[in-house]
Scaffold this active site. Structure first.
Site, PDB file in Angstrom:
ATOM      1  N   LYS A  87       0.749  -1.193   0.122  1.00  9.28           N
ATOM      2  CA  LYS A  87       0.172   0.031   0.010  1.00  9.28           C
ATOM      3  C   LYS A  87       0.859   1.008  -0.101  1.00  9.28           C
ATOM      4  CE  LYS A  87      -3.907  -2.292   2.301  1.00  9.28           C
ATOM      5  NZ  LYS A  87      -4.863  -2.241   3.188  1.00  9.28           N
TER       6      LYS A  87
ATOM      7  N   TYR B 282     -12.469  -2.729  -3.671  1.00  4.99           N
ATOM      8  CA  TYR B 282     -13.000  -2.905  -2.545  1.00  4.99           C
ATOM      9  C   TYR B 282     -14.452  -2.983  -2.499  1.00  4.99           C
ATOM     10  CZ  TYR B 282      -8.294  -2.501  -0.178  1.00  4.99           C
ATOM     11  OH  TYR B 282      -7.019  -2.663   0.253  1.00  4.99           O
TER      12      TYR B 282
ATOM     13  N   THR C 179      -6.137  -8.191  10.075  1.00  2.00           N
ATOM     14  CA  THR C 179      -6.386  -6.956   9.476  1.00  2.00           C
ATOM     15  C   THR C 179      -6.247  -5.884  10.204  1.00  2.00           C
ATOM     16  OG1 THR C 179      -8.093  -7.927   8.378  1.00  2.00           O
ATOM     17  CG2 THR C 179      -8.289  -5.499   8.588  1.00  2.00           C
TER      18      THR C 179
ATOM     19  N   ASN D 152      -2.716  -0.577   7.348  1.00  2.00           N
ATOM     20  CA  ASN D 152      -1.973  -1.739   7.689  1.00  2.00           C
ATOM     21  C   ASN D 152      -0.885  -2.211   6.673  1.00  2.00           C
ATOM     22  OD1 ASN D 152      -3.754  -2.800   5.772  1.00  2.00           O
ATOM     23  ND2 ASN D 152      -5.040  -3.928   7.238  1.00  2.00           N
TER      24      ASN D 152
ATOM     25  N   HIS E  91      -2.139  -5.592   1.133  1.00  2.00           N
ATOM     26  CA  HIS E  91      -3.135  -6.410   1.020  1.00  2.00           C
ATOM     27  C   HIS E  91      -2.847  -7.719   0.569  1.00  2.00           C
ATOM     28  CE1 HIS E  91      -7.066  -7.442  -0.961  1.00  2.00           C
ATOM     29  NE2 HIS E  91      -6.460  -7.816  -1.935  1.00  2.00           N
TER      30      HIS E  91
ATOM     31  N   GLU F 298      -9.149 -10.472  -8.492  1.00  4.42           N
ATOM     32  CA  GLU F 298      -8.043  -9.177  -8.453  1.00  4.42           C
ATOM     33  C   GLU F 298      -6.916  -9.224  -9.226  1.00  4.42           C
ATOM     34  OE1 GLU F 298      -7.108  -9.612  -4.140  1.00  4.42           O
ATOM     35  OE2 GLU F 298      -9.129  -8.957  -3.438  1.00  4.42           O
TER      36      GLU F 298
HETATM   37  P1  IDP Z   1      -7.755  -7.498   5.157  1.00  4.94           P
HETATM   38  O1  IDP Z   1      -6.987  -6.540   4.155  1.00  4.94           O
HETATM   39  O2  IDP Z   1      -7.103  -8.152   6.168  1.00  4.94           O
HETATM   40  O3  IDP Z   1      -8.518  -8.755   3.938  1.00  4.94           O
HETATM   41  P2  IDP Z   1     -10.576  -6.430   5.019  1.00  4.94           P
HETATM   42  O4  IDP Z   1     -11.594  -6.836   6.073  1.00  4.94           O
HETATM   43  O5  IDP Z   1     -10.923  -7.090   3.749  1.00  4.94           O
HETATM   44  O6  IDP Z   1      -9.106  -6.667   5.448  1.00  4.94           O
HETATM   45  O7  IDP Z   1     -10.477  -4.780   4.873  1.00  4.94           O
HETATM   46  C1  IDP Z   1      -9.850  -4.370   3.804  1.00  4.94           C
HETATM   47  C2  IDP Z   1      -8.997  -3.258   4.206  1.00  4.94           C
HETATM   48  O8  IDP Z   1     -10.017  -2.276   4.714  1.00  4.94           O
HETATM   49  C3  IDP Z   1      -8.115  -3.468   5.279  1.00  4.94           C
HETATM   50  O9  IDP Z   1      -6.819  -4.081   4.831  1.00  4.94           O
HETATM   51  C4  IDP Z   1      -7.950  -2.060   5.891  1.00  4.94           C
HETATM   52  O10 IDP Z   1      -7.070  -1.535   5.487  1.00  4.94           O
HETATM   53  C5  IDP Z   1      -9.412  -1.262   5.699  1.00  4.94           C
HETATM   54  N1  IDP Z   1     -10.004  -1.602   7.194  1.00  4.94           N
HETATM   55  C6  IDP Z   1     -10.849  -2.592   7.478  1.00  4.94           C
HETATM   56  N2  IDP Z   1     -11.218  -2.703   8.732  1.00  4.94           N
HETATM   57  C7  IDP Z   1     -10.941  -1.342   9.290  1.00  4.94           C
HETATM   58  C8  IDP Z   1     -11.290  -0.447  10.247  1.00  4.94           C
HETATM   59  O11 IDP Z   1     -11.985  -1.003  11.007  1.00  4.94           O
HETATM   60  N3  IDP Z   1     -10.832   0.756  10.207  1.00  4.94           N
HETATM   61  C9  IDP Z   1     -10.009   1.338   9.292  1.00  4.94           C
HETATM   62  N4  IDP Z   1      -9.748   0.547   8.291  1.00  4.94           N
HETATM   63  C10 IDP Z   1     -10.185  -0.578   8.122  1.00  4.94           C
HETATM   64 MG    MG Z   2      -9.750  -8.238   2.407  1.00  3.92          MG
END
Ligand code: IDP
Ligand code: MG
Length: 147
Positions: free
Chosen positions: A9, A49, A91, A112, A115, A126
């Protein structure tokens, strides 16, 4: 052989951690079969997304992922989806164990670092979103029999 999509990212690029992160995947034995540096457009970000459209963090997520260049990578190995997800970690970095990428480099869910596709079906979708078939490179790694 399984394929998965990884995005380093924009904060991973800004923190100059591209090499460190790619190195982890190479060391584990994942083969890089496609890779590019690009600034993800709002249209592609929205398609990538789309499952999160209703989430309160959606707007922030789209604005962050489009805020600067990302590195997009397709990795291949046996069980690539599961292996890469386990290397990426939870996550929310608060739940990510040390030794995972998020557990070693991140503190907030919004930043984080990385992805990774969560299933073979998502990986397929994707990969097609970010790469044309001619950008996926088919080649042999000489170390392959040793992995
Ligand atoms: P993942 O990346 O671990 O698969 P997902 O649930 O698919 O997680 O969420 C996609 C992205 O959305 C996450 O990587 C993170 O950057 C963001 N995200 C998910 N939950 C939150 C949250 O509670 N607050 C802020 N950003 C979030
Ligand atoms: Mg995801």
């Amino acid at each position: 052989m399984e394929q998965t999509l990884v995005i380093l990212k924009p904060n991973a690029v800004q923190r100059e951690l591209i090499g460190d992160l790619i190195s982890r995947f190479e060391q584990r034995g994942l083969k890089i079969i496609a890779m590019k540096l690009c600034r993800i457009s709002p249209e592609i970000a929205a398609r990538h997304y789309k499952e999160h459209m209703e989430e309160p963090f959606y707007e922030g997520l789209i604005s962050f992922i489009t805020s600067g260049p990302s590195v997009i990578i397709v990795l291949e190995s046996l069980a690539a989806v599961t292996i890469v997800r386990s290397m990426v970690g939870a996550t929310n970095p608060a739940d990510a164990v040390p030794g995972t990428i998020r557990g070693d480099y991140a503190t907030s869910p919004g930043h984080n670092m990385i992805h990774a596709s969560d299933s073979i079906e998502s990986a397929q979708r994707e990969i097609e979103l970010f790469f044309s078939p001619d950008e996926i490179i088919n080649y042999k790694l000489s170390v392959r029999p040793w992995l």
